[in-house]
Design an enzyme around this catalytic site. Structure first.
Site, short mmCIF file in Angstrom:
data_model
loop_
_atom_site.label_atom_id
_atom_site.label_comp_id
_atom_site.label_asym_id
_atom_site.label_seq_id
_atom_site.Cartn_x
_atom_site.Cartn_y
_atom_site.Cartn_z
N TYR A 152 0.84 -1.21 0.00
CA TYR A 152 0.00 0.00 0.00
C TYR A 152 0.88 1.25 0.00
CZ TYR A 152 -3.57 3.20 2.02
OH TYR A 152 -4.43 4.24 2.30
N1 LIG Z 1 -9.69 6.28 6.01
C1 LIG Z 1 -8.52 6.79 6.33
O1 LIG Z 1 -8.30 7.25 7.46
C2 LIG Z 1 -7.42 6.85 5.29
C3 LIG Z 1 -7.71 6.73 3.95
N2 LIG Z 1 -6.73 6.93 3.02
C4 LIG Z 1 -7.05 6.91 1.59
O2 LIG Z 1 -8.24 7.66 1.36
C5 LIG Z 1 -9.00 7.08 0.29
C6 LIG Z 1 -10.40 6.71 0.77
O3 LIG Z 1 -10.28 5.85 1.88
P1 LIG Z 1 -11.56 5.19 2.61
O4 LIG Z 1 -12.75 6.04 2.47
O5 LIG Z 1 -11.08 4.82 3.97
O6 LIG Z 1 -11.75 3.85 1.76
P2 LIG Z 1 -12.91 2.77 1.87
O7 LIG Z 1 -12.25 1.46 1.74
O8 LIG Z 1 -13.76 3.02 3.08
O9 LIG Z 1 -13.80 3.10 0.59
C7 LIG Z 1 -13.31 2.86 -0.67
C8 LIG Z 1 -14.45 2.85 -1.69
O10 LIG Z 1 -13.88 2.41 -2.89
C9 LIG Z 1 -14.67 1.40 -3.48
N3 LIG Z 1 -13.82 0.52 -4.28
C10 LIG Z 1 -12.90 -0.38 -3.83
N4 LIG Z 1 -12.33 -1.02 -4.87
C11 LIG Z 1 -12.91 -0.54 -5.99
C12 LIG Z 1 -12.77 -0.83 -7.38
N5 LIG Z 1 -11.91 -1.76 -7.82
N6 LIG Z 1 -13.53 -0.14 -8.27
C13 LIG Z 1 -14.42 0.80 -7.85
N7 LIG Z 1 -14.59 1.11 -6.55
C14 LIG Z 1 -13.86 0.45 -5.63
C15 LIG Z 1 -15.33 0.69 -2.29
O11 LIG Z 1 -16.52 -0.01 -2.66
C16 LIG Z 1 -15.59 1.87 -1.34
O12 LIG Z 1 -16.85 2.46 -1.60
C17 LIG Z 1 -8.18 5.88 -0.18
O13 LIG Z 1 -7.34 6.28 -1.23
C18 LIG Z 1 -7.35 5.52 1.05
O14 LIG Z 1 -6.19 4.82 0.70
C19 LIG Z 1 -5.45 7.23 3.38
C20 LIG Z 1 -5.10 7.32 4.70
C21 LIG Z 1 -6.05 7.09 5.77
C1 LIG Z 2 -5.89 3.14 5.58
C2 LIG Z 2 -4.71 4.00 5.70
O1 LIG Z 2 -4.30 4.58 4.75
C3 LIG Z 2 -4.06 4.15 6.95
C4 LIG Z 2 -4.50 3.40 8.10
O2 LIG Z 2 -3.13 4.93 7.02
#
Ligand SMILES: NC(=O)C1=CN([C@@H]2O[C@H](COP(=O)(O)OP(=O)(O)OC[C@H]3O[C@@H](n4cnc5c(N)ncnc54)[C@H](O)[C@@H]3O)[C@@H](O)[C@H]2O)C=CC1
Ligand SMILES: CC(=O)C(C)=O
Length: 249
Positions: A152
């Site tokens: 990641y």
């Molecule tokens: N939640 C956090 O605190 C953090 C999040 N991030 C980044 O922020 C962004 C959003 O994170 P979250 O909301 O936590 O993610 P999440 O996992 O809660 O939501 C991701 C969304 O993407 C969709 N998805 C997954 N694979 C897919 C695919 N192949 N095609 C289409 N849609 C797809 C899922 O169905 C979901 O609705 C990501 O890039 C994550 O890496 C980075 C650091 C921390």
């Molecule tokens: C999901 C993610 O990006 C974290 C825990 O840093």
């Protein structure tokens, strides 16, 4: 109405941070297309978006390159162009470096890095016309080298490198491209906080502002800023929306 009439694509916006950004942008008048694999949550989010502006839901797996072109074509057919691209979706699996497999790299690059690259390329002609805005996603896991996040972290830092190159190449066309590195209380984190409250409290206590960000009010509003003309002189930057957890100098 800082984004009135703007047309935006947000990957992974059925839930989590992407949903928060979609709602924050719709409230500012943008027509948002949700691209996700989760139809049920996508429909719910579309209904919420439609309370403010007209949105669209496309159920497609963005890890398949051919789907990216069809999404972009559908958005341009319906709304006439593209002003905002948010590359938010990303899936990954955790393991210590010694247990990390090539499959884990494939998952992280195929859902995070390559879709970001393909969407940027497919949207470029439209962003050039609109002098548009791109927002990509990084993570403190990559910037700080969090244990168990080899695949990641590698994909996230590859996205940051590509973003800086695009900022230099696309700056003369007035396309701004920036990165958000968030920490947010998504539905997934919320469920985890209930199953492991002690570890959750430890995590919150490590954040200088002592709370996780809100997907809509913290991350979404930052994305609105980066998609609006208020950020016209900012490009190639990583914006840490993480309560002060990571300081970039
Ligand atoms: N939640 C956090 O605190 C953090 C999040 N991030 C980044 O922020 C962004 C959003 O994170 P979250 O909301 O936590 O993610 P999440 O996992 O809660 O939501 C991701 C969304 O993407 C969709 N998805 C997954 N694979 C897919 C695919 N192949 N095609 C289409 N849609 C797809 C899922 O169905 C979901 O609705 C990501 O890039 C994550 O890496 C980075 C650091 C921390
Ligand atoms: C999901 C993610 O990006 C974290 C825990 O840093």
């Amino acid at each position: 109405m800082r984004l009135k009439g703007k047309v935006g694509i947000i990957t992974g916006s059925a839930s989590g941070i992407g949903r928060g950004i979609a709602l924050a942008m719709a409230k500012e008048g943008a027509h948002i297309t949700i691209v996700d694999i989760n139809e049920e949550k996508g429909q719910q989010t579309l209904e919420e978006i439609n309370q403010y502006t007209e949105g669209m839901l496309i159920i497609k797996d963005i890890s398949k390159e051919e789907n990216v072109k069809s999404v972009v074509d559908s958005v341009v057919d319906k709304f006439g162009g593209i002003d905002i691209l948010v590359n938010n979706a990303h899936a990954s699996k955790q393991a210590m470096l010694m247990d990390t497999t090539l499959d884990m790299f494939d998952l992280s690059f195929n859902t995070g890095f390559y879709p970001t690259f393909h969407f940027m390329k497919a949207c470029h002609p439209h962003l050039k016309k609109s002098e548009g805005k791109v927002i990509n996603f990084a993570s403190g896991a990559g910037i700080n080298g969090q244990p168990t996040q080899t695949a990641y972290a590698a994909a996230k830092e590859a996205i940051r490198g590509m973003t800086r190159v695009a900022a230099n190449e696309w700056g003369p066309d007035n396309i701004n491209i920036n990165i958000i590195s968030p920490i947010a209380k998504t539905e997934g984190v919320e469920a985890w906080s209930k199953s492991d409250p002690e570890q959750y409290e430890e995590m919150v206590n490590a954040i200088p502002l002592r709370r996780l960000g809100d997907p809509q009010n913290d991350i979404g509003k930052t994305a609105v800023f980066l998609a609006s003309e208020d950020s016209d002189y900012i490009t190639g930057q990583t914006i840490m929306v993480d309560g002060g957890s990571t300081k970039l100098y």
